[in-house]
Design an enzyme around this catalytic site. Structure first.
Site, PDB file in Angstrom:
ATOM      1  N   GLU A 271       4.419  27.695  27.373  1.00 51.70           N
ATOM      2  CA  GLU A 271       5.027  28.889  27.952  1.00 51.70           C
ATOM      3  C   GLU A 271       4.763  30.061  27.012  1.00 51.70           C
ATOM      4  OE1 GLU A 271       9.241  28.779  28.753  1.00 51.70           O
ATOM      5  OE2 GLU A 271       9.136  30.563  29.994  1.00 51.70           O
TER       6      GLU A 271
ATOM      7  N   ALA B 232      13.439  26.600  21.543  1.00 53.87           N
ATOM      8  CA  ALA B 232      13.100  25.307  22.119  1.00 53.87           C
ATOM      9  C   ALA B 232      12.399  25.524  23.451  1.00 53.87           C
ATOM     10  CB  ALA B 232      14.356  24.460  22.332  1.00 53.87           C
ATOM     11  N   MET B 233      11.860  24.441  24.000  1.00 46.24           N
ATOM     12  CA  MET B 233      11.058  24.557  25.219  1.00 46.24           C
ATOM     13  C   MET B 233      11.332  23.386  26.149  1.00 46.24           C
ATOM     14  SD  MET B 233       8.974  26.304  26.918  1.00 46.24           S
ATOM     15  CE  MET B 233       8.567  25.787  28.574  1.00 46.24           C
TER      16      MET B 233
ATOM     17  N   HIS C  77      20.915  24.059  27.191  1.00 48.13           N
ATOM     18  CA  HIS C  77      20.058  25.044  27.865  1.00 48.13           C
ATOM     19  C   HIS C  77      18.741  24.395  28.314  1.00 48.13           C
ATOM     20  CE1 HIS C  77      18.387  29.196  28.375  1.00 48.13           C
ATOM     21  NE2 HIS C  77      17.262  28.562  28.125  1.00 48.13           N
ATOM     22  N   GLU C  78      18.086  23.715  27.394  1.00 41.76           N
ATOM     23  CA  GLU C  78      16.788  23.123  27.748  1.00 41.76           C
ATOM     24  C   GLU C  78      16.968  22.017  28.779  1.00 41.76           C
ATOM     25  OE1 GLU C  78      14.490  24.956  26.841  1.00 41.76           O
ATOM     26  OE2 GLU C  78      15.583  25.992  25.234  1.00 41.76           O
TER      27      GLU C  78
ATOM     28  N   HIS D 139      17.444  23.420  32.239  1.00 39.09           N
ATOM     29  CA  HIS D 139      16.204  23.916  32.836  1.00 39.09           C
ATOM     30  C   HIS D 139      15.555  22.870  33.745  1.00 39.09           C
ATOM     31  CE1 HIS D 139      15.311  27.929  31.463  1.00 39.09           C
ATOM     32  NE2 HIS D 139      15.238  27.638  30.176  1.00 39.09           N
TER      33      HIS D 139
HETATM   34  N1  TRP Z   1      11.622  28.702  27.976  1.00 36.24           N
HETATM   35  C1  TRP Z   1      12.095  28.697  26.616  1.00 36.24           C
HETATM   36  C2  TRP Z   1      13.609  28.752  26.710  1.00 36.24           C
HETATM   37  O1  TRP Z   1      14.224  27.805  26.941  1.00 36.24           O
HETATM   38  C3  TRP Z   1      11.598  29.877  25.828  1.00 36.24           C
HETATM   39  C4  TRP Z   1      10.381  29.668  25.021  1.00 36.24           C
HETATM   40  C5  TRP Z   1      10.104  28.618  24.238  1.00 36.24           C
HETATM   41  C6  TRP Z   1       9.295  30.577  24.852  1.00 36.24           C
HETATM   42  N2  TRP Z   1       8.933  28.827  23.581  1.00 36.24           N
HETATM   43  C7  TRP Z   1       8.417  29.996  23.946  1.00 36.24           C
HETATM   44  C8  TRP Z   1       8.987  31.803  25.372  1.00 36.24           C
HETATM   45  C9  TRP Z   1       7.256  30.660  23.544  1.00 36.24           C
HETATM   46  C10 TRP Z   1       7.813  32.463  24.981  1.00 36.24           C
HETATM   47  C11 TRP Z   1       6.957  31.890  24.063  1.00 36.24           C
HETATM   48  O2  TRP Z   1      14.236  29.745  26.712  1.00 36.24           O
HETATM   49 ZN    ZN Z   2      15.389  29.056  28.656  1.00 39.41          ZN
END
Ligand code: TRP
Ligand code: ZN
Length: 878
Positions: free
Chosen positions: A138, A279-280, A314-315, A318
């Site tokens: 992302e 985090a992602m 949060h993650e 998602h």
């Molecule tokens: N979607 C991630 C979150 O939970 C945000 C995120 C993680 C992100 N890594 C990133 C956004 C790198 C931009 C670039 O909020």
């Molecule tokens: Zn998020």
């Protein structure tokens, strides 16, 4: 290069950036659906730290007549290209895009690329972190791995195979379910993963390396058994309990509160120490910054525990708000982020103290989002254009986005809102949706009209509401006027829908007759309430029901009354804040006579004394009530602002409270020091007050504070107390300061997250030599520009330290500009995050403003800037 590959003579594999090129602007209204879909992708990785080979096979189907297949790439080149298994020459590079002309409506396209993960300092795409391979896709990182329509409305089923050296990469992870593993020759092994849920490329993840797992399990309410694992570096597995507990609690909460169940047989989390953000949410394989996973009482403070609980939730959340229903395009980012922030806030509120959580969330909004909304980078929660989408992962999209959806819960009520979210998930499951889809689902499900409310998605700027209250006979008339300030590109604004929870208190009894929901929809509007024999005290925007600023000051006497009597805990906090804000704003702008200063302080002192003595308050709430409004929020009330004056007046008030209530602070410190460590609310509240007592006592009696802080440091059996004591010592002068800093560094030398704290405490300290300290720390052996946590630890803390950053000579500005220039070629995404502090120059007094602008111009003059920094700097100068 083999005989099936070709590099056209006309275009180089990667177009060089031309310094003079106008930055490309992407506009929301230019959206058009994809010409080709990719229902399936098979990825095959030959893992290596410096030359990973990626073979990608796309099953593509035509969605629009005549169009070639356009695949995004970034910093990669085609090594091999096949169509339906055969050599194919009809392709060319168009800038960074690979454009392939295809004869039919369905084909199989195979592309090989080779990438160098250790050279990837941007930490986007496939990169190495301490010998580990991991991905961050992302928003647009997938195109740094392979050529693909890298946009969130192209959903594919992923099949992933990876092979690599077994000793170097013993653990091989990707999204979905493991389908097969095996041994190769010469010490290699391989694994295959299949993700049954179609997803956009930004949710792809791969991790390979030497990791250990902490395991647990969860049974969903429909009986699905889910294996849970948190993967960390060997040695860190003792610090994953809190994250695992938080994950399990999140899974149960989402079933109970939103009716959302998990949908795979396993859920994996990996913690890595080099990560651009928090985090992602990659499908079934969340990747985390270690700081949001690792915790034990020795090394993590109470705030860290809360942050871990919130980010893990949060993650996880998602998985539905983001993954099962994803975004059509990046302008819809708040669709997943605003909603998911609201969900994690609601979860944390249920887990601990809801009022305290609400206060903390509003404090973050005011400190981070309000300044964004009033500055050159202001944008609506659904932006209209961008140059670099990474710059739009903002407090506006996330936190104001959450506030906007929270207002829907206020307008609809919780049951109807739930009907709306049920409809949203049902209607859009498996789709790439828009903010408009979300609003319509809430309208249809909750049966409310949000026509005018949609302006919250369109208009930037924090609305200001001015309040007038009149009393005649037994009738109270409340007249409300709203102003939405102009923001870049939006000079004219329409009235918003502003739901304000309101109560009218009887001065004599200290009670009200019930709360009203006042919904302001016009520029100016009056509301009447009968049955009030005497003029009441107004409590408005209770619970912070709308993300607005109440413009005009309330009488001090009313604020003192509300601070003591309001039954809404947020409103009570707000009355305390307002009391202090009004006093400090008057002080900073030289509108206080000595007598007024004394009277203002007396009112604040009285309110503080009541809070310290009130037996009905729990300590966590008491701790919130005595936090002075932050310098950033105070600065928001002033334009132009002299940040030095804000610091000086705020510190002067703190010193006065320290001296006036000195005995109360001593008693408080003694009492709270006697409470043993535990994670329950009472003990956490005690720890919060323990350090606050020292913070107030410090300016009043530094010598005694040093003794108490040194003792608190030495006797600490947890990081909250130890860090709190070190923070206080850091702002004072003396050998105890140096001794504690040295001890802390040595004690935690092998723990990067704690060494980050060591950097932050010094960079953010009240010490008059903070600038010199930061300069020295930048040369410290432990400092590096390649680790975002370390960079943020030193320089974000410094940029928030107003006295140092806004040093009248401009040295602070120079240091941040130098940092941006040094960091930009390494990691443009993180470098761009340091532009907003300089970008606030328009709101700063002229002498400093000129210096800030000068630094922005110095950055802008560089020819080779990342798109990230270029956009933020040019908008800030704009
Ligand atoms: N979607 C991630 C979150 O939970 C945000 C995120 C993680 C992100 N890594 C990133 C956004 C790198 C931009 C670039 O909020
Ligand atoms: Zn998020």
């Amino acid at each position: 290069m083999n005989d099936m590959s070709r590099t056209p003579a006309a275009a180089p594999a990667t177009a060089p950036a031309t310094a003079t090129a106008q930055p490309e602007v992407i506009n929301r209204l230019d959206y058009s659906p994809p010409d080709w879909l990719v229902p399936q992708i098979a990825l095959d990785f030959a893992l290596s730290l410096d030359a990973a080979r990626v073979r990608s096979t796309l099953s593509v189907t035509r969605a629009a007549d005549g169009a070639p297949l356009r695949l995004n790439g970034d910093g990669i080149a085609v090594a091999t290209l096949l169509v339906d298994g055969h050599a194919h020459n009809a392709w060319e590079m168009d800038g960074k895009d690979l454009v392939i002309t295809l004869p039919g409506d369905a084909h199989e396209v195979t592309i090989e690329t080779v990438i160098n993960p250790v050279a990837n300092t941007q930490l986007s795409g496939l990169y190495a972190s301490g010998g580990l391979l991991c991905t961050q896709c992302e928003a647009e990182g997938f195109r740094r791995i392979t050529f693909f329509p890298d946009r969130p409305d192209v959903l594919s089923r992923y099949h992933v195979r990876m092979s690599g050296d077994k000793a170097q990469f013993p653990v091989l992870l990707s999204n979905g379910n493991p389908v097969a593993t095996g041994e190769g020759g010469d010490g290699t092994h391989w694994a295959e993963w299949n993700d049954p849920w179609p997803k956009p490329s930004y949710l792809f993840a791969l991790v390979a390396g030497d990791l250990v797992a902490q395991r647990d399990s969860f049974v969903t309410r429909s009986g699905r058994h889910v294996d849970l694992a948190i993967y960390v570096r060997p040695g860190d597995e003792t610090r994953t309990d809190h994250a695992m507990r938080s994950l399990i609690a999140s899974m149960a909460w989402d079933e109970r509160v939103y009716g959302r169940e998990y949908d795979l047989d396993l859920f994996n989390i990996v913690a890595v120490s080099d990560f651009n953000t928090g985090a992602m949410e990659n499908k079934g394989l969340n990747v985390f910054n270690t700081r949001y996973i690792l915790a034990d009482p020795e090394t993590a403070n109470d705030g860290d525990y809360d942050a871990i609980e919130g980010v893990v939730a949060h993650e996880y959340f998602h998985n539905w708000s983001g993954n099962r229903v994803t975004c059509r395009d990046w302008f819809q980012l708040s669709l997943k982020e605003g909603f998911t922030v609201l969900r994690d806030q609601q979860f944390s509120a249920d887990r601990g103290s809801a009022p305290v959580k609400r206060i903390e969330d509003v404090r973050v909004l005011r400190a981070a989002q309000f300044p964004e909304d009033s500055g050159p980078l202001a944008h609506p929660i659904r932006p209209d254009s961008y140059q670099e989408i990474s710059n739009f992962y903002t407090a506006t999209v996330y936190n104001k986005g959450a506030e906007v959806i929270r207002m829907m819960t206020v307008l609809a009520g919780p049951e109807r809102f739930r009907r709306g979210t049920d409809l949203y998930f049902e209607r859009h499951d498996g789709e790439a949706a828009t903010c408009e889809d979300f609003v319509r689902a809430i309208e249809d499900g909750a049966q409310i009209d949000l026509t005018q409310f949609r302006r919250w998605y369109e208009q930037a700027g924090t609305p200001r509401v001015d309040v007038a209250i009149a009393h005649h006979g037994d009738t109270v008339t409340l007249t409300l006027k709203q102003t939405v300030p102009p923001t870049p590109g939006q000079s004219e604004k329409q009235p918003m829908v502003i739901p304000l929870r309101t109560a009218l208190f009887d001065r004599a009894t200290g009670r009200h007759q019930g709360e009203h929901l006042v919904v302001l929809t016009q520029a100016e509007q009056s509301f009447t309430f009968t049955g009030h024999a005497t003029a009441p005290v107004l409590s408005i925007n209770r619970g912070f029901s709308a993300p607005v600023a109440i413009g005009n000051p309330a009488p001090d006497a009313d604020l003192v009354f509300l601070a003591a009597n309001d039954d809404d805990p947020f409103a009570r906090y707000e009355a305390m804040q307002q009391l202090v804000v009004q006093h400090l704003v008057a002080a900073v702008t030289d509108r206080l006579s000595e007598a007024q200063r004394a009277a203002g302080r007396a009112a604040i002192g009285e309110a503080f004394a009541k809070v310290l003595a009130d037996p009905a308050l729990d300590d966590l709430m008491r701790g919130e009530l005595i936090i002075l409004p932050g310098e950033a929020y105070l600065a928001e009330q002033l334009s132009p602002v002299d940040p030095g004056r804000v610091r000086a007046e705020r510190e002067a008030l703190k010193a006065w409270l320290g001296a006036t209530l000195a005995d109360a602070w001593r008693t408080l410190h003694d009492r709270t020091c006697a409470v043993p460590y535990s994670l329950d609310a009472a003990a956490r509240g005690a720890r919060k007050l323990k350090t606050q007592a020292l913070v107030y006592l410090a300016p009043a009696d530094p010598a005694e504070t040093i003794r108490r802080a040194a003792a608190q440091y030495a006797g600490a059996d947890n990081m909250t107390d130890r860090q709190g004591a070190l923070m206080v010592l850091c702002g004072l002068e003396g050998p105890e300061r140096e001794a504690a800093l040295a001890d802390f560094h040595q004690r935690f030398a092998d723990n990067a997250l704690v060494i980050d704290k060591w950097f932050s405490l010094q960079a953010g300290s009240l010490h008059p030599n903070a600038i010199a300290h930061v300069k020295a720390l930048a040369r410290h052996a432990d400092f590096t520009l390649t680790n975002p946590n370390r960079v943020r630890a030193l320089y974000m803390a410094f940029a928030a330290n107003t006295a140092a950053f806004h040093d009248t000579g401009g040295e602070g500005y120079r240091m941040i500009a130098d940092l941006i220039l040094a960091l930009d070629p390494i990691n443009g995404n993180v470098a761009a995050r340091f532009v907003p502090p300089l970008g606030r120059w328009r709101k700063i007094e002229p002498a400093r403003a000129a210096l800030m602008r000068g630094e922005l111009e110095r950055i802008a003059a560089q020819t080779a800037l990342s798109r990230d920094v270029r956009e933020q700097v040019s908008k800030s100068l704009g």
